[in-house]
Design a protein around this motif. Structure first.
Motif, PDB file in Angstrom:
ATOM      1  N   VAL A 337     -44.508  27.066 -39.645  1.00 11.59           N
ATOM      2  CA  VAL A 337     -45.638  27.536 -38.834  1.00 11.59           C
ATOM      3  C   VAL A 337     -46.870  26.641 -38.991  1.00 11.59           C
ATOM      4  N   PHE A 338     -46.739  25.526 -39.705  1.00  7.62           N
ATOM      5  CA  PHE A 338     -47.891  24.672 -39.992  1.00  7.62           C
ATOM      6  C   PHE A 338     -48.207  23.675 -38.884  1.00  7.62           C
ATOM      7  N   LYS A 339     -47.290  23.413 -37.983  1.00  9.50           N
ATOM      8  CA  LYS A 339     -47.523  22.433 -36.927  1.00  9.50           C
ATOM      9  C   LYS A 339     -48.845  22.706 -36.224  1.00  9.50           C
ATOM     10  N   SER A 340     -49.687  21.658 -36.124  1.00  6.25           N
ATOM     11  CA  SER A 340     -51.022  21.807 -35.537  1.00  6.25           C
ATOM     12  C   SER A 340     -51.400  20.576 -34.741  1.00  6.25           C
ATOM     13  N   ASP A 341     -52.408  20.750 -33.896  1.00  5.58           N
ATOM     14  CA  ASP A 341     -52.895  19.651 -33.055  1.00  5.58           C
ATOM     15  C   ASP A 341     -53.896  18.763 -33.789  1.00  5.58           C
ATOM     16  N   MET A 342     -54.521  19.318 -34.826  1.00  9.23           N
ATOM     17  CA  MET A 342     -55.519  18.572 -35.584  1.00  9.23           C
ATOM     18  C   MET A 342     -55.493  19.065 -37.018  1.00  9.23           C
ATOM     19  N   VAL A 343     -55.829  18.174 -37.955  1.00  5.21           N
ATOM     20  CA  VAL A 343     -55.850  18.570 -39.356  1.00  5.21           C
ATOM     21  C   VAL A 343     -57.108  18.048 -40.025  1.00  5.21           C
ATOM     22  N   GLN A 344     -57.694  18.897 -40.869  1.00  2.61           N
ATOM     23  CA  GLN A 344     -58.723  18.443 -41.790  1.00  2.61           C
ATOM     24  C   GLN A 344     -57.988  17.917 -43.005  1.00  2.61           C
ATOM     25  N   ILE A 360     -47.330  19.624 -40.772  1.00  3.51           N
ATOM     26  CA  ILE A 360     -48.408  19.763 -39.784  1.00  3.51           C
ATOM     27  C   ILE A 360     -48.200  18.808 -38.609  1.00  3.51           C
ATOM     28  N   SER A 361     -47.809  17.568 -38.893  1.00  2.89           N
ATOM     29  CA  SER A 361     -47.535  16.548 -37.856  1.00  2.89           C
ATOM     30  C   SER A 361     -48.639  16.494 -36.806  1.00  2.89           C
ATOM     31  N   ALA A 362     -49.879  16.450 -37.266  1.00  2.00           N
ATOM     32  CA  ALA A 362     -51.010  16.472 -36.336  1.00  2.00           C
ATOM     33  C   ALA A 362     -51.267  15.094 -35.742  1.00  2.00           C
ATOM     34  N   LYS A 380     -51.360   7.150 -45.820  1.00  2.00           N
ATOM     35  CA  LYS A 380     -50.208   6.707 -45.028  1.00  2.00           C
ATOM     36  C   LYS A 380     -49.462   7.869 -44.376  1.00  2.00           C
ATOM     37  N   ASP A 381     -49.345   8.981 -45.096  1.00  2.00           N
ATOM     38  CA  ASP A 381     -48.604  10.103 -44.525  1.00  2.00           C
ATOM     39  C   ASP A 381     -49.371  10.812 -43.423  1.00  2.00           C
ATOM     40  N   VAL A 382     -50.683  10.660 -43.411  1.00  2.00           N
ATOM     41  CA  VAL A 382     -51.479  11.182 -42.308  1.00  2.00           C
ATOM     42  C   VAL A 382     -51.332  10.267 -41.100  1.00  2.00           C
ATOM     43  N   LEU A 383     -51.423   8.960 -41.351  1.00  2.00           N
ATOM     44  CA  LEU A 383     -51.448   7.978 -40.267  1.00  2.00           C
ATOM     45  C   LEU A 383     -50.176   7.967 -39.438  1.00  2.00           C
ATOM     46  N   GLN A 384     -49.036   8.253 -40.032  1.00  2.00           N
ATOM     47  CA  GLN A 384     -47.793   8.129 -39.277  1.00  2.00           C
ATOM     48  C   GLN A 384     -47.680   9.127 -38.130  1.00  2.00           C
ATOM     49  N   TYR A 385     -48.516  10.175 -38.144  1.00  2.00           N
ATOM     50  CA  TYR A 385     -48.473  11.165 -37.070  1.00  2.00           C
ATOM     51  C   TYR A 385     -49.625  11.009 -36.072  1.00  2.00           C
ATOM     52  N   ILE A 386     -50.592  10.150 -36.408  1.00  2.00           N
ATOM     53  CA  ILE A 386     -51.769   9.978 -35.560  1.00  2.00           C
ATOM     54  C   ILE A 386     -51.401   9.232 -34.280  1.00  2.00           C
ATOM     55  N   LYS A 387     -51.965   9.699 -33.173  1.00  2.00           N
ATOM     56  CA  LYS A 387     -51.735   9.053 -31.892  1.00  2.00           C
ATOM     57  C   LYS A 387     -53.055   8.520 -31.343  1.00  2.00           C
TER      58      LYS A 387
END
Length: 426
Positions: A337-344, A360-362, A380-387
């Motif tokens: 249930v963590f999938k989100s459009d944006m993450v802090q 989260i895959s934000a 790095k783990d944040v960046l791989q999902y950034i678009k």
């Protein structure tokens, strides 16, 4: 903690399962518990070996004895129920993986249906990760701190955290105050309305600024609600900032009629046009084998995790979430249930949390920091999902993101106001 299996809560004891020894004290909301338990403390007892049907039977018993039932929620296979009985609030949880029934008795909170309100106003809802001044950690600056504003559609502010004392020079604090007036179109003789001030956890870089802003401007601020999931002082006395406890004292004295809410996992409610769902609080780590403590190593693991939703757009607020929380969620939580459009991004991007960011895959992220090396493993783990390069450092400038049905739209920017601390307050 008690030394025997005794039901101490004022509600009926469940007839099912096995009662765990003792109880967990989740602490107060605004009372100061440095001297011991307070009248506001939330207490939790646990019953083990419970089935879903037995949970339903227990909540039906609440209804049968005249409790006012105002809340039900489901996250995956876990069930949540809220009711008021004899002036006390009860949050009852069924943990499917643990096969436990957890009952919390909360004397400090308002009933959830009284605390919340739903209103779709005429204003655009805008998220503002505020630009605090970041520098090396010293007596004049801080390399941490966090402050977010959400201007809701009814023109009220939902405020998240507050920043470190060293980020609140006189110039900086007045800059924040003027910004609050600007984004709410408040005239000089008017009052800014804060519908809710939420604190992710009790570290000074997340609480100090509230004390400063309210000390200077409480006569010009309508503060309606406050909420957090802080643990009790007896469990985490080594991690609490003394100023975070002083902050609670300032809020309590300046706003004696404020609506208060102790956060518990599974709660879901509205503030204006925004929905809030609680996905983790530190009380979740309390083990039925020893309810006298919480099972985290560091104070950052007392951060609460909430998911915000506006117009079907979601944002995950992690506070200073660490790997203790990640391990707990992997074992007992519901990452689906963590999938989100944006993450802090958690803890100013100091913590390595590969699993949480995968859950989260934000495609968009906000970091409460001025800069992190692109080579840092924590990034790095944040960046791989950034678009589309949608990674934003709040320490660069204050940005306003309008929340629309199509996503978070950058619509305005403001420069940082204030630099190093001027020792204008203690």
């Amino acid at each position: 903690m008690t030394d025997n299996n005794k039901w101490i809560l004022s509600c009926p004891q469940p007839k099912c399962g096995k009662l765990a020894n003792g109880y967990y004290n989740a602490g107060p909301i605004l009372e100061d518990d440095r001297g011991g338990p307070t009248k506001e403390d939330t207490l939790m007892q646990v019953v083990c070996g419970v089935t879903k049907d037995e949970f339903v039977e227990y909540t039906d018993e609440f209804k049968a004895i005249g409790a006012r039932c105002y809340f039900e929620n489901k996250i995956a296979d876990d069930l949540f129920f809220g009711a008021e009985l004899n002036g006390k609030q009860y949050h009852i949880t069924y943990s499917a993986k643990r096969k436990q029934l957890r009952v919390t008795e909360d004397e400090g909170s308002m009933a959830l249906d009284i605390f919340e309100y739903s209103l779709n106003g005429e204003k655009r809802t805008i998220l503002y990760p505020y630009a605090l001044y970041y520098g090396e950690m010293s007596n004049k600056s801080a390399n941490c701190g966090m402050l977010y504003f959400i201007r809701l559609s009814d023109n009220s502010l939902f405020v998240i955290d507050a920043g470190h004392k060293n980020q609140h020079s006189k110039e900086a604090t007045e800059g924040i105050w003027n910004f609050m007036k600007k984004i709410t179109d408040t005239p000089e003789d008017g009052k800014v309305r804060i519908s809710c001030w939420y604190f992710t956890h009790g570290h000074d870089d997340h609480t100090d600024g509230c004390m400063r802003i309210l000390t200077l401007h409480s006569d010009q601020i309508i503060l309606e609600r406050v909420m957090h999931g802080f643990p009790s002082y007896i469990h985490c006395h080594g991690g609490f900032s003394p100023r975070s406890l002083d902050m609670r004292d300032v809020v309590r004295k300046k706003y004696p009629d404020i609506l208060k809410l102790k956060l518990h996992t599974g709660q879901k409610f509205s503030i204006a046009d925004m929905t809030i769902e609680v996905l983790y609080t530190v009380e979740d780590t309390a083990d039925a084998n020893d309810l006298s403590k919480i099972n985290v190593r560091y104070f950052n693991a007392t951060s609460t995790i909430i998911k915000l939703s506006v117009k079907d757009q979601t944002m995950m607020i992690l506070g200073d979430t660490d790997d203790d929380i990640e391990k707990h969620l992997e074992k007992w939580g519901h990452p689906e249930v963590f999938k989100s459009d944006m993450v802090q991004v958690a803890h100013h991007c100091f913590n390595y949390l590969p699993k949480i960011y995968k859950w989260i895959s934000a495609p968009m992220a906000s970091i409460p920091q001025v800069h992190i090396s692109p080579d840092a493993e924590s990034l790095k783990d944040v960046l791989q999902y950034i678009k589309d390069d949608r990674l934003y450092y709040s320490g660069e400038e204050t940005r306003g993101f309008e929340i629309t049905e199509n996503g978070f739209k950058l619509i305005e920017t403001y420069p940082i106001i204030g630099t190093e601390f001027d020792f204008s307050w203690n």
